[in-house]
Enzyme design. Structure first.
Site, short mmCIF file in Angstrom:
data_model
loop_
_atom_site.label_atom_id
_atom_site.label_comp_id
_atom_site.label_asym_id
_atom_site.label_seq_id
_atom_site.Cartn_x
_atom_site.Cartn_y
_atom_site.Cartn_z
CG HIS A 113 -5.27 -21.66 148.24
ND1 HIS A 113 -5.19 -20.73 147.24
CD2 HIS A 113 -4.85 -21.02 149.36
CE1 HIS A 113 -4.76 -19.59 147.73
NE2 HIS A 113 -4.54 -19.74 149.00
CG HIS A 114 -5.38 -20.44 152.96
ND1 HIS A 114 -4.13 -19.96 153.25
CD2 HIS A 114 -5.89 -19.60 152.04
CE1 HIS A 114 -3.90 -18.86 152.55
NE2 HIS A 114 -4.96 -18.62 151.81
CE1 TYR A 172 -2.41 -11.93 145.57
CE2 TYR A 172 -4.19 -13.16 146.59
CZ TYR A 172 -3.05 -13.13 145.83
OH TYR A 172 -2.52 -14.29 145.34
CB SER A 210 3.95 0.32 140.40
OG SER A 210 3.67 -1.06 140.40
CG ASP A 253 -6.66 16.45 154.72
OD1 ASP A 253 -6.75 15.22 154.90
OD2 ASP A 253 -6.07 17.20 155.51
CG HIS A 293 5.24 -13.05 165.14
ND1 HIS A 293 6.15 -12.03 164.97
CD2 HIS A 293 5.26 -13.76 163.97
CE1 HIS A 293 6.69 -12.11 163.77
NE2 HIS A 293 6.17 -13.15 163.14
CG HIS A 327 -6.13 -16.06 149.33
ND1 HIS A 327 -4.98 -16.71 149.69
CD2 HIS A 327 -5.89 -15.51 148.12
CE1 HIS A 327 -4.08 -16.59 148.72
NE2 HIS A 327 -4.61 -15.88 147.76
CB THR A 380 1.10 -12.69 140.12
OG1 THR A 380 -0.15 -12.79 140.83
CG2 THR A 380 2.16 -12.24 141.09
NE ARG A 424 2.00 -22.32 160.46
CZ ARG A 424 1.11 -21.53 159.85
NH1 ARG A 424 0.33 -22.03 158.89
NH2 ARG A 424 0.99 -20.27 160.15
CD1 TRP A 435 -1.79 -16.51 161.35
CD2 TRP A 435 -3.13 -14.77 160.88
NE1 TRP A 435 -2.05 -16.53 160.01
CE2 TRP A 435 -2.86 -15.47 159.68
CE3 TRP A 435 -3.93 -13.64 160.82
CZ2 TRP A 435 -3.38 -15.08 158.45
CZ3 TRP A 435 -4.45 -13.25 159.58
CH2 TRP A 435 -4.18 -13.97 158.42
CE LYS A 489 0.42 -5.67 140.35
NZ LYS A 489 -0.37 -4.66 139.67
CB SER A 524 -9.22 0.99 162.50
OG SER A 524 -8.18 1.69 161.91
CB SER A 525 -9.41 -2.05 158.17
OG SER A 525 -8.23 -2.40 158.82
CD GLU A 548 -5.44 -8.81 156.00
OE1 GLU A 548 -6.52 -8.25 155.77
OE2 GLU A 548 -4.46 -8.24 156.52
#
Lengths: 538, 33
Positions: free
Chosen positions: A314-315, A269, A280, A118, A89, A265, A340, A462, A154, A343, A181-182, A267
């Site tokens: 921090h993870h 953002y 925006s 293009d 998932h 991390h 943040t 979890r 994950w 924004k 790909s990315s 990722e």
């Protein structure tokens, strides 16, 4: 922005350049159109439909998870399969659904927004997309391998990854393909934005969506190879006798966590920044005002991107790092609240004294604003070491990152789809159904995830298929919300299909306040080829 | 051989990605952590 555009004497009436009148061919017919296409709009469409299919696939796994958690005890799935569902998932939603959705927006919008014909590398663009279905197939096929799909979460933490069956190898290969790909897509996006802007479209005149994608693409180029390195080392640990992450051979499982989160991390953002970009575009359009603090938005986005590389640990406060390390990562993480906050302030200030209307894209954008801010606040809570040590690996964390990922990225993606559907299809979506989609999504989303804060605070871990009786009520509410949320997304599919087949003809500019090039300089729907003659911007 | 501006940009970005990928493995392999 329209005020600075010289249209070569053509009126801004939707026929500015008449790109489809030069005798160019349209798309090929049939399946080969989609296999061989190098057109950015076709490829954008492919990304968006692929993303929706993956969203439904990952969503089906979420339904299975919530079904199992509806009441205590093992109901439907054995714990191994449950872990496989949570793992897949996460991987499918992050890499298969959310990221491709925003790459789809980038493909459709960036060339039109900067006045380019293009993407810079059209064939590479095709390849970037067509890697994805193979990667997704590998992920799904891993369920049918001996031992099933990996049930490691994950994050693919070692040493569990070394103990998994062949499904793990398929997943590693899938991650390689997704990363490739990315990276290729990002190289294409950066090159397009840096080299193909129309004359006069300076960097500081670009729509904010383009800016956020430019910064995101740099993040991808820097972060994805780190993930590729981590899973490659996992692969060699599994099959080639290395012990990067194996303590028995002198390696260190915690090293994997450091490397993974150095990617992980940024990722967050990589997913959030394009979402910020969409919002925006939407908020100024429905406030009928220019975006408040454009320059500060650009600088805040850049600041978030830079800070995202120095907060990874921090993870993993609970792995046993020195207090000085914990303090550094805690302070650095709380620092992200500053850009943040800039924004969020600017989005609210854009609405301030604006001539607001609340069509579906605006509803989703405001929904994003409320819920993403809540997710940000719980992020701040979790950034504090003493609290995180209590809440680590509980449902509080699950609630937090779903407020960021679902309410942040998905709400923004819905806002973007409703905002640009008229431009893409030439037809209007059903506004009444769109509003139903928003309100049902909003209610069911909070039903699923708001209550998970309570579960986490009460100590529910979890990634477990069973739980003590004391957690039953909130889990039931969460599961009912999940089923409602899932069904509501079928309504979204119906709205989009109805729009494409039977929607009313869209006016040239359905949103009064929209002012970027695709609205001011191109007809609706956008023709197959656009901006073959560059617009000149004063 | 003169490279186009697009190709130059792409090669620079690709080399950053490749160096990071190879570098992260090499750091913990050759330098042993």
């Amino acid at each position: 922005m329209s005020s600075v555009i010289d249209s070569h004497g053509h009126a801004h009436d939707g026929h500015g350049h008449g790109h489809d009148e030069h005798g160019h061919h349209g798309p090929y017919g049939g399946l080969m159109r989609w296999v061989t296409t190098t057109n950015h709009k076709d490829i954008g469409t492919l990304y968006l439909w692929f993303s929706f299919m993956m969203f439904m696939t990952g969503g089906a796994m979420a339904m299975a998870i919530r079904l199992e958690l509806f009441q205590p005890g093992i109901q439907f799935f054995n714990p191994d399969l449950f872990n496989q569902f949570t793992t897949m998932h996460g991987l499918i939603m992050v890499f298969g659904a959310i990221m491709p959705a925003f790459v789809g927006f980038a493909n459709w919008q960036i060339p039109m927004m900067i006045g380019a014909p293009d993407m810079a590398f059209a064939r590479l663009n095709n390849w970037s997309f067509w890697l994805l279905p193979f990667a997704a197939s590998l992920l799904v096929l891993s369920f049918f391998m001996p031992g099933g799909a990996p049930g490691v979460g994950w994050t693919l933490y070692s040493p569990l990854t070394v103990q998994m069956g062949i499904g793990m190898d398929l997943t590693i290969f899938a991650v390689h393909l997704l990363g490739m790909s990315s990276i290729l897509g990002s190289i294409n996006i950066i090159t397009t934005i840096l080299n193909l802007r129309a004359p006069g479209m300076t960097l500081m005149r670009m729509p904010l969506f383009v800016w956020t994608w430019l910064i995101t693409a740099y993040l991808l180029v820097a972060a994805m190879p780190v993930l590729a390195g981590a899973v490659t080392m996992t692969l060699t640990d599994r099959h080639f006798g290395t012990t990067f992450f194996n303590a028995a051979g002198g390696g260190d499982p915690v090293l994997y966590q450091h490397i993974f989160w150095f990617f992980g991390h940024p990722e967050v953002y990589i997913i959030a920044l394009p979402a910020f970009g969409v919002v925006s575009q939407v908020i100024p359009a429905f406030s009928r005002k220019p975006l408040f603090g454009y320059a500060s938005m650009v600088y805040a986005t850049s600041a978030i991107a830079i800070l995202s590389f120095i907060v990874w640990a921090h993870h993993m406060y609970t792995v046993g790092m020195p207090v000085t390390g914990q303090l550094f990562f805690m302070y650095a993480t709380t620092l992200i609240a500053v850009p943040t906050g800039v924004k969020v302030f600017n989005w609210v200030a854009t609405m301030w004294k604006g001539s607001l209307t609340f069509e579906t894209p605006m509803l989703f954008a405001i929904g994003f604003l409320f819920l993403f801010t809540m997710g940000g606040f719980t992020g701040l809570v979790l950034s504090l070491v003493p609290i995180d040590i209590q809440l680590h690996d509980t449902y509080y964390v699950v609630a937090h990152f779903h407020y960021v990922m679902v309410a942040g990225a998905l709400f923004s993606a819905f806002a973007g789809v409703y905002f640009w559907l008229p431009k893409w299809t030439g037809r209007m979506y059903d506004e009444t159904l769109g509003k139903w989609h928003f309100w049902l999504t909003m209610i069911f989303f909070n039903m699923i995830f708001f209550v998970q804060h309570f579960l986490g605070l009460a100590g529910m871990p979890r990634r477990i298929p069973d739980y003590p009786l004391m957690f039953e009520t909130w889990n039931k509410i969460s599961s009912i919300g999940a089923f409602g949320f899932g069904l509501t997304q079928l309504l979204f599919l119906y709205i989009v299909l109805k729009c494409i087949r039977h929607g009313e003809k869209a006016p040239q500019k359905p949103w009064e306040g929209a002012d970027s090039l695709e609205w001011t300089h191109l007809p609706t729907p956008a023709p197959y080829h656009t901006f073959e003659t560059q617009p000149i911007l004063k | 051989m003169k490279l186009s501006k697009n190709l130059q940009t792409a090669l620079i970005l690709a080399s950053i990605a490749l160096t990071t990928f190879v570098g992260i493995i090499a750091k913990y392999w050759i330098l042993n952590g």
